[in-house]
Design an enzyme around this catalytic site. Structure first.
Site, PDB file in Angstrom:
ATOM      1  N   THR A  27      70.236  54.387  49.679  1.00 12.94           N
ATOM      2  CA  THR A  27      71.246  54.650  48.625  1.00 12.94           C
ATOM      3  C   THR A  27      72.463  55.510  49.128  1.00 12.94           C
ATOM      4  O   THR A  27      73.869  55.211  49.076  1.00 12.94           O
ATOM      5  CB  THR A  27      70.866  55.378  47.530  1.00 12.94           C
ATOM      6  OG1 THR A  27      70.107  56.158  47.750  1.00 12.94           O
ATOM      7  CG2 THR A  27      70.020  54.277  46.606  1.00 12.94           C
ATOM      8  N   PHE A  34      67.794  48.584  43.839  1.00 12.94           N
ATOM      9  CA  PHE A  34      67.385  47.592  43.139  1.00 12.94           C
ATOM     10  C   PHE A  34      66.902  47.848  41.694  1.00 12.94           C
ATOM     11  O   PHE A  34      67.186  47.210  40.711  1.00 12.94           O
ATOM     12  CB  PHE A  34      66.559  46.335  43.804  1.00 12.94           C
ATOM     13  CG  PHE A  34      67.056  45.649  44.739  1.00 12.94           C
ATOM     14  CD1 PHE A  34      66.681  44.404  44.999  1.00 12.94           C
ATOM     15  CD2 PHE A  34      68.199  45.849  45.582  1.00 12.94           C
ATOM     16  CE1 PHE A  34      67.447  43.402  45.875  1.00 12.94           C
ATOM     17  CE2 PHE A  34      68.857  45.240  46.584  1.00 12.94           C
ATOM     18  CZ  PHE A  34      68.517  43.867  46.650  1.00 12.94           C
ATOM     19  N   ARG A  35      66.039  48.827  41.506  1.00 14.76           N
ATOM     20  CA  ARG A  35      65.310  49.099  40.419  1.00 14.76           C
ATOM     21  C   ARG A  35      65.848  50.210  39.631  1.00 14.76           C
ATOM     22  O   ARG A  35      65.434  50.354  38.462  1.00 14.76           O
ATOM     23  CB  ARG A  35      63.961  49.231  40.736  1.00 14.76           C
ATOM     24  CG  ARG A  35      63.391  47.826  41.082  1.00 14.76           C
ATOM     25  CD  ARG A  35      61.693  47.989  41.451  1.00 14.76           C
ATOM     26  NE  ARG A  35      61.055  46.889  41.646  1.00 14.76           N
ATOM     27  CZ  ARG A  35      61.549  46.088  42.766  1.00 14.76           C
ATOM     28  NH1 ARG A  35      62.147  46.708  43.863  1.00 14.76           N
ATOM     29  NH2 ARG A  35      60.968  44.728  42.878  1.00 14.76           N
ATOM     30  N   ILE A 101      65.265  45.581  53.645  1.00 13.33           N
ATOM     31  CA  ILE A 101      65.626  44.494  54.524  1.00 13.33           C
ATOM     32  C   ILE A 101      66.861  45.018  55.184  1.00 13.33           C
ATOM     33  O   ILE A 101      67.548  43.976  55.839  1.00 13.33           O
ATOM     34  CB  ILE A 101      65.818  43.512  53.520  1.00 13.33           C
ATOM     35  CG1 ILE A 101      67.158  43.423  52.418  1.00 13.33           C
ATOM     36  CG2 ILE A 101      64.600  43.026  52.990  1.00 13.33           C
ATOM     37  CD1 ILE A 101      66.983  42.242  51.671  1.00 13.33           C
ATOM     38  N   ASP A 102      67.471  46.020  55.060  1.00  9.67           N
ATOM     39  CA  ASP A 102      68.770  46.622  55.562  1.00  9.67           C
ATOM     40  C   ASP A 102      68.953  46.826  57.156  1.00  9.67           C
ATOM     41  O   ASP A 102      69.997  46.955  57.642  1.00  9.67           O
ATOM     42  CB  ASP A 102      69.432  47.603  54.839  1.00  9.67           C
ATOM     43  CG  ASP A 102      68.359  48.994  54.824  1.00  9.67           C
ATOM     44  OD1 ASP A 102      67.930  49.298  55.921  1.00  9.67           O
ATOM     45  OD2 ASP A 102      68.262  49.549  53.869  1.00  9.67           O
ATOM     46  N   HIS A 117      58.845  43.847  53.585  1.00  7.29           N
ATOM     47  CA  HIS A 117      59.625  43.008  52.673  1.00  7.29           C
ATOM     48  C   HIS A 117      60.733  42.052  53.534  1.00  7.29           C
ATOM     49  O   HIS A 117      61.534  41.431  52.969  1.00  7.29           O
ATOM     50  CB  HIS A 117      60.393  43.344  51.563  1.00  7.29           C
ATOM     51  CG  HIS A 117      59.498  44.247  50.613  1.00  7.29           C
ATOM     52  ND1 HIS A 117      59.906  45.175  49.661  1.00  7.29           N
ATOM     53  CD2 HIS A 117      58.058  44.168  50.293  1.00  7.29           C
ATOM     54  CE1 HIS A 117      58.756  45.362  48.879  1.00  7.29           C
ATOM     55  NE2 HIS A 117      57.790  44.974  49.243  1.00  7.29           N
ATOM     56  N   CYS A 125      63.344  27.685  59.075  1.00  6.81           N
ATOM     57  CA  CYS A 125      63.204  26.403  58.539  1.00  6.81           C
ATOM     58  C   CYS A 125      61.751  26.180  58.062  1.00  6.81           C
ATOM     59  O   CYS A 125      60.732  26.675  58.978  1.00  6.81           O
ATOM     60  CB  CYS A 125      63.337  25.177  59.521  1.00  6.81           C
ATOM     61  SG  CYS A 125      62.977  23.642  59.144  1.00  6.81           S
ATOM     62  N   CYS A 128      60.044  23.002  60.238  1.00  3.08           N
ATOM     63  CA  CYS A 128      59.718  23.244  61.510  1.00  3.08           C
ATOM     64  C   CYS A 128      59.650  24.467  62.185  1.00  3.08           C
ATOM     65  O   CYS A 128      59.592  24.796  63.475  1.00  3.08           O
ATOM     66  CB  CYS A 128      60.477  22.061  62.605  1.00  3.08           C
ATOM     67  SG  CYS A 128      62.340  22.902  62.699  1.00  3.08           S
ATOM     68  N   SER A 189      59.901  55.046  44.479  1.00  5.79           N
ATOM     69  CA  SER A 189      59.148  55.496  43.460  1.00  5.79           C
ATOM     70  C   SER A 189      57.874  55.348  43.242  1.00  5.79           C
ATOM     71  O   SER A 189      57.083  55.409  42.449  1.00  5.79           O
ATOM     72  CB  SER A 189      59.818  55.017  42.217  1.00  5.79           C
ATOM     73  OG  SER A 189      60.372  53.551  42.475  1.00  5.79           O
TER      74      SER A 189
HETATM   75 ZN   LIG Z   1      63.453  22.332  60.697  1.00  6.38          ZN
END
Ligand SMILES: [Zn+2]
Length: 238
Positions: A27, A34-35, A101-102, A117, A125, A128, A189
């Protein structure tokens, strides 16, 4: 002994320490939690981030999520991220397990990072498994949509959606946490399952978070303060 000195002493005594970080460590890099109230969930429907919504409405998902993710990608590490990298380099911690995820731990210099996460560096994809960079996915969204150039399969960002199964990173994180003599929880938290199980696996825990958590009574030391201030002090004393 004040609580920071107690924390340093715990770290010094432990032979195997793992850090576990949540949104609260980022933060101060300008990434909303997010929460928490005022957080991203008040602007964006959490339903957007379910696996089912993604499969059913991938174009809508990318149109709404890419601008948010682009902001996350532009953020920079803060003193808390740098302090953890310093502690790892000094041999005081073995690895960082993160819910974020940063990519900010890696940007700060942490080498051993488990992203339970996922992350925003790439997407894959679903047909494949061909890998696409974030920039390539943005480009595809400007043209024909998030579909594989080889097989037309849907390209999914390598992040964990609500409803996705547990990742191999999570299994690995669980193993590390159960080996840990000390788990340092930072900016979480501890309300999200199954990540909140990790502190119960370690021998001892130290919690650094702005607000209280359901696991405070089980922790050796709890520090309710800014992660960047506390960790910078700990890294200096450790
Ligand atoms: Zn593919």
């Amino acid at each position: 002994m004040d609580s920071i000195e107690k924390a340093v002493s715990l770290i010094k005594k432990s032979n195997y320490t793992i850090a576990f970080t949540g949104a609260g460590i980022s933060t101060e890099s300008g990434i909303p939690d997010f929460r928490s109230s005022g957080g991203l969930w008040e602007e964006v429907d959490p339903q957007l981030f379910t696996a089912q919504n993604f499969i059913e409405n991938p174009i809508e998902f990318y149109e709404l999520a890419l601008p948010l993710f682009k902001e996350i990608k532009e953020a920079e590490p803060n003193p808390a991220h740098f302090a953890l990298a310093e502690l790892e380099a000094a041999g005081d911690i073995e690895a960082v397990i993160t819910q974020n995820i940063d990519n900010l731990h890696q940007q700060a210099g942490s080498e051993s990072v488990l992203e339970i996460h996922g992350h925003l560096r790439t997407g894959s994809c679903q047909g494949c498994a061909k890998e696409y960079s974030f920039a390539e996915i943005e480009e595809l969204m400007q043209k024909d949509g998030p579909y594989c150039l080889d097989c037309q399969g849907l390209i999914k960002l390598d992040i964990v959606f609500f409803g996705d199964s547990l990742t191999t990173e999570f299994m690995e994180a669980r193993k590390l946490a159960s080996q840990a003599e000390l788990l340092i929880v930072i900016g979480s938290s501890l309300e999200v399952s199954p990540a909140n199980l990790l502190p119960q696996l370690a021998d001892k825990s130290l919690i650094i978070n702005l607000s209280t958590t359901p696991f405070d009574s089980q922790a050796e030391v709890v520090i309710n303060d800014s992660a960047s201030r506390v960790l910078a002090e700990i890294a200096e004393l450790a």
